[in-house]
Design a protein around this motif. Structure first.
Motif, short mmCIF file in Angstrom:
data_model
loop_
_atom_site.label_atom_id
_atom_site.label_comp_id
_atom_site.label_asym_id
_atom_site.label_seq_id
_atom_site.Cartn_x
_atom_site.Cartn_y
_atom_site.Cartn_z
N GLY B 150 0.82 -1.21 0.00
CA GLY B 150 0.00 0.00 0.00
C GLY B 150 0.85 1.26 0.00
O GLY B 150 0.58 2.21 -0.74
N MET B 151 1.90 1.24 0.85
CA MET B 151 2.79 2.40 0.91
C MET B 151 3.49 2.62 -0.43
O MET B 151 3.63 3.75 -0.89
N LYS B 152 3.92 1.49 -1.04
CA LYS B 152 4.59 1.58 -2.34
C LYS B 152 3.68 2.24 -3.36
O LYS B 152 4.09 3.10 -4.13
N GLN B 153 2.40 1.80 -3.37
CA GLN B 153 1.45 2.32 -4.34
C GLN B 153 1.22 3.81 -4.12
O GLN B 153 1.21 4.59 -5.06
N LYS B 154 1.09 4.19 -2.84
CA LYS B 154 0.91 5.62 -2.54
C LYS B 154 2.11 6.43 -3.03
O LYS B 154 1.95 7.49 -3.64
N ALA B 155 3.31 5.89 -2.75
CA ALA B 155 4.52 6.60 -3.17
C ALA B 155 4.57 6.71 -4.70
O ALA B 155 4.89 7.77 -5.24
N ALA B 156 4.19 5.61 -5.38
CA ALA B 156 4.22 5.62 -6.84
C ALA B 156 3.26 6.66 -7.40
O ALA B 156 3.57 7.38 -8.35
N ILE B 157 2.07 6.75 -6.78
CA ILE B 157 1.09 7.72 -7.26
C ILE B 157 1.62 9.14 -7.05
O ILE B 157 1.59 9.98 -7.95
N ALA B 158 2.13 9.41 -5.86
CA ALA B 158 2.64 10.75 -5.55
C ALA B 158 3.75 11.13 -6.52
O ALA B 158 3.75 12.24 -7.08
N VAL B 159 4.67 10.20 -6.75
CA VAL B 159 5.80 10.50 -7.64
C VAL B 159 5.31 10.77 -9.07
O VAL B 159 5.77 11.70 -9.73
N SER B 160 4.33 9.97 -9.51
CA SER B 160 3.88 10.15 -10.89
C SER B 160 3.13 11.47 -11.08
O SER B 160 2.99 11.95 -12.19
N LEU B 161 2.66 12.05 -9.98
CA LEU B 161 1.92 13.31 -10.09
C LEU B 161 2.81 14.53 -9.84
O LEU B 161 2.31 15.66 -9.78
N ASP B 178 -5.43 -3.09 -0.56
CA ASP B 178 -6.48 -3.38 0.43
C ASP B 178 -7.54 -2.29 0.35
O ASP B 178 -7.33 -1.23 -0.25
N ILE B 179 -8.70 -2.53 0.97
CA ILE B 179 -9.82 -1.60 0.74
C ILE B 179 -9.52 -0.19 1.25
O ILE B 179 -10.01 0.78 0.70
N ILE B 180 -8.69 -0.09 2.27
CA ILE B 180 -8.41 1.25 2.81
C ILE B 180 -7.53 2.05 1.85
O ILE B 180 -7.85 3.18 1.49
N THR B 181 -6.46 1.41 1.36
CA THR B 181 -5.60 2.10 0.40
C THR B 181 -6.38 2.37 -0.88
O THR B 181 -6.26 3.43 -1.49
N ALA B 182 -7.18 1.39 -1.31
CA ALA B 182 -7.98 1.55 -2.53
C ALA B 182 -8.87 2.79 -2.38
O ALA B 182 -9.05 3.56 -3.33
N ARG B 183 -9.42 2.96 -1.17
CA ARG B 183 -10.30 4.11 -0.93
C ARG B 183 -9.52 5.42 -1.02
O ARG B 183 -10.01 6.39 -1.60
N VAL B 184 -8.31 5.43 -0.48
CA VAL B 184 -7.47 6.63 -0.58
C VAL B 184 -7.26 6.99 -2.04
O VAL B 184 -7.36 8.16 -2.44
N VAL B 185 -7.01 5.95 -2.85
CA VAL B 185 -6.74 6.19 -4.26
C VAL B 185 -7.98 6.71 -4.98
O VAL B 185 -7.93 7.72 -5.70
N THR B 186 -9.12 6.04 -4.78
CA THR B 186 -10.32 6.48 -5.50
C THR B 186 -10.76 7.88 -5.04
O THR B 186 -11.20 8.69 -5.84
N ASP B 187 -10.59 8.14 -3.75
CA ASP B 187 -10.91 9.49 -3.26
C ASP B 187 -10.03 10.53 -3.95
O ASP B 187 -10.49 11.61 -4.30
N TYR B 188 -8.77 10.16 -4.13
CA TYR B 188 -7.88 11.14 -4.75
C TYR B 188 -8.23 11.36 -6.21
O TYR B 188 -8.13 12.47 -6.72
N LEU B 189 -8.69 10.28 -6.87
CA LEU B 189 -9.11 10.45 -8.27
C LEU B 189 -10.26 11.45 -8.35
O LEU B 189 -10.33 12.28 -9.26
N LYS B 190 -11.16 11.39 -7.36
CA LYS B 190 -12.27 12.35 -7.32
C LYS B 190 -11.76 13.77 -7.10
O LYS B 190 -12.25 14.72 -7.72
N THR B 191 -10.75 13.89 -6.22
CA THR B 191 -10.15 15.22 -5.99
C THR B 191 -9.58 15.78 -7.29
O THR B 191 -9.76 16.95 -7.62
#
Lengths: 409, 257
Positions: B150-161, B178-191
């Motif tokens: 989850g942390m890796k994915q968050k870092a990858a998203i931040a770096v790509s942006l 996992d559902i919590i990280t997935a939620r962080v990601v989908t919420d950010y897509l909405k942002t």
């Protein structure tokens, strides 16, 4: 080429930021090299001293007084345990003694003909009988070979003594004296060993260095999916290629320097323990500034060619394992090219051969050591290698732009 | 915004690949005449089964692959002729493209910022924003290999942006999370959508498409089977929910099944 510099910095940080990597790339090879060579030197030295210090078991049959006298004068019995036997004693033990020599339990059996000195003394004219001495030894045993050569020295003195008795004046045996005068270029004579080994070592070690850093930098990144993230930035793919190749070149040059320095240290450690290499002047390379620059130029184009070749094979491979498989045969070719220059009879080599990449470079380095490199051959060796390296670099660029190679699409 | 015009992508298969796929045809049509257009400030979903051509389409948009036929433009730039300009304006996230695990998230962020030609100040400011948003600050100095998925994915998203792209391309954004990280990601897509960015994602998860996407294109066998908002798709297929609609379309395109 915007971005190449950023990539180079990242690649260097990748290596130097990782203590384990620094250790395995730069420190371990040095330790191994010096360790192995000093161990080898010590082992050879101890083997040699063991052989010379060994008290050999020698059986001498029918020895006359004159021989015993000579042996005593030469202090032969200090290094050998000599048993004098009569003919009858020898006849009963013959098979037993030969068995001992065969199995390495005794070193030498020397059998003089009966009445040896009397027969020698009775000689007056050609056709008279000359006695024989039969020496039995086992040259598959180091101790026995050594005992044989020491004993030959004793026999030679014995012969001189007997001759002196017969002729009185030994000088009449000297028909003429031979005087040898050496006419050599000192540089060439000093560096024979270096000019034999150095081209081979440089050719091979530069490649080994490039290989250890290059495979991971390209094939490894491709395998882990981290190369694609770089392809998604506005930086051009050519800049990525340049960044990768230049950083590989820097790292492999460093690794080659480490290898070379530790090799020289190791050789001189081994040389000083053996006392032989030192005589051949390993620490005696006297390169002038021009030679140093030429050597540097040759090494730089070689490094460039090597990283280009390794870069190309690494980008064509889908992972590091495949990349290593592709690179091994090239490594063998490089080693052979370096070895070919080790055995050179001294026949003049046409300039065209210097233009053959890698082999030509090794030839040029060999000439450089003996101060015989002409500027035409130097340029040919640089030019041939540079040309091939540029062609391969273009191919690497093409490969980076191929979606089939980069994405297996 | 993204304009895909009659995109066709044909892969040439090697002998080994042909054996694997048990085919004698040396060509595989991954995308077949696909056209679509996304608007600013919307999340557009490519919905389809595995092998439908979603990833290939997104890779063509991201300039990683060249179309065999047709063309793709992003923010008015052609993906083939103006690849570097396109890459200035997009970020592309997928599970297969990763950050070098030997570095820290902090270093990777700065590295990619520099590759995008940003000034150190701009990178610093952007890092502050994104690392706070994704909660990366506490592990930013750890090597990425030491992080959890989850942390890796968050870092990858931040770096790509890092370069604040106008278009965000996301291949299966929640896969493997996992559902919590997935939620962080989908919420950010909405942002991102609220900030007026164009977001295009691929997914085979119906509920994700239903909840997240403003408009959906159903892709089957490399072709667009249907396109529109959720109600439009339901209406045109006469189905009650997206899953039902998808199956009807799938049957229509694969009559033998």
């Amino acid at each position: 080429m915007k971005g190449a510099g950023i990539i180079i910095r990242k690649e260097l940080k990748r290596v130097f930021g990782d203590r384990k990597l620094v250790f395995s790339l730069f420190i371990l090879p040095a330790i191994l090299m010096i360790g192995i060579y000093s161990l080898m030197g010590n082992l050879i030295k101890s083997m040699e001293s063991d052989i010379t210090e060994h008290v050999s078991e020698v059986y001498v049959v029918n020895a006359d007084q004159g021989f015993k006298q000579t042996a005593k004068e030469m202090k032969y019995e200090e290094g050998a345990n000599v048993t004098y036997l009569t003919d009858a004693e020898y006849a009963s033990q013959k098979a037993d003694l030969e068995d001992k020599v065969l199995n390495g339990n005794a070193e030498l059996i020397v059998v003089f003909d009966k009445d040896f000195e009397n027969t020698v003394a009775a000689y007056t004219k050609a056709g008279d009988a000359t006695p024989a001495v039969n020496v039995f030894f086992n040259d598959s045993e180091n101790y026995s070979s050594q005992a044989y050569s020491v004993f030959s020295g004793v026999l030679s003195s014995y012969r001189t003594n007997l001759l002196a008795q017969r002729l009185g004046d030994l000088d009449q045996l000297n028909v003429f004296t031979q005087n040898d005068q050496r006419i050599v270029k000192e540089a060439k004579a000093n560096n024979r060993f270096i000019s034999m080994m150095l081209p081979y070592l440089i050719t091979m070690l530069l490649f080994a260095g490039a290989m250890s850093v290059g495979v991971d930098a390209i094939a490894g990144e491709k395998e882990r999916g981290t190369l694609a993230s770089m392809l998604l930035t506005p930086v051009s793919r050519d800049a990525i290629v340049v960044g990768k190749l230049v950083s590989m070149a820097i790292l492999s040059s460093l690794s080659a320097i480490v290898y070379a320095v530790s090799m020289i240290v190791a050789m001189s450690v081994m040389g000083s323990t053996m006392g032989e290499l030192a005589e051949n002047g390993f620490g005696n390379v006297s390169f002038g500034p021009t030679q140093c620059l030429m050597l540097l130029a040759i090494m730089l184009v070689m490094v460039y060619l090597y990283v280009a070749i390794i870069g190309l094979l690494a980008v064509l491979a889908k992972d590091t394992k495949t990349a290593s498989t592709y690179i091994s045969p090239v490594y063998i070719v490089v080693i052979i090219a370096g070895m070919l220059t080790m055995f050179n009879s001294g026949k003049a080599i046409p300039t065209t051969r210097y233009a053959i990449p890698i082999y030509g470079n090794a030839l040029a380095i060999a000439d450089l050591c003996s101060n015989e490199l002409t500027s035409v051959n130097f340029l040919a060796s640089i030019g041939g290698t540079l040309l091939l390296a540029i062609i391969i670099t273009v191919a690497v660029g093409r490969a980076f732009n191929s979606e089939k190679i980069m994405f297996n699409a | 915004m993204i304009k895909i015009n009659n995109l066709t992508k044909v892969y040439k298969l090697g002998k080994k690949k042909m054996m694997e796929l048990k085919t004698t045809n040396p060509e595989k049509i991954a995308v077949n005449g696909l056209s679509l257009e996304t608007r600013e400030g919307e999340i557009f979903g490519l919905l389809g089964p595995n092998g439908a051509g979603k990833t290939t389409t997104l890779r063509c948009v991201a300039t990683l692959l060249k179309p065999t036929d047709g063309d793709v433009s992003v923010c008015g730039f052609d993906t083939v002729k103006q690849g570097a300009d396109v890459r200035e304006n997009i970020c592309f996230l997928t599970n297969e493209i990763k950050l070098d695990t030997n570095f820290t998230a902090d270093y990777m962020f700065k590295f990619f910022g520099e590759l995008h030609g940003m000034t150190p100040e701009a990178i610093e400011k952007r890092q502050e924003e994104l690392f706070t948003q994704f909660g990366i600050n506490e592990f930013k100095d750890k090597k990425i290999e030491e992080l959890s998925t989850g942390m890796k994915q968050k870092a990858a998203i931040a770096v790509s942006l890092v370069h604040d792209p106008k278009v965000v391309i996301f291949d299966e954004p929640t896969s493997g999370l996992d559902i919590i990280t997935a939620r962080v990601v989908t919420d950010y897509l909405k942002t991102l959508k609220e900030q007026g960015k164009t977001v295009i994602i691929s997914t085979h998860i119906m509920s994700e498409a239903e909840k997240l996407c403003d408009r959906i294109a159903v892709i089957i066998n490399g072709q667009k089977a249907c396109e529109g908002t959720l109600p439009e798709i339901l209406e045109s297929t006469g189905a009650d929910d997206l899953e039902e609609a998808f199956f009807r379309l799938y049957k229509q395109y694969n009559p033998e099944n």
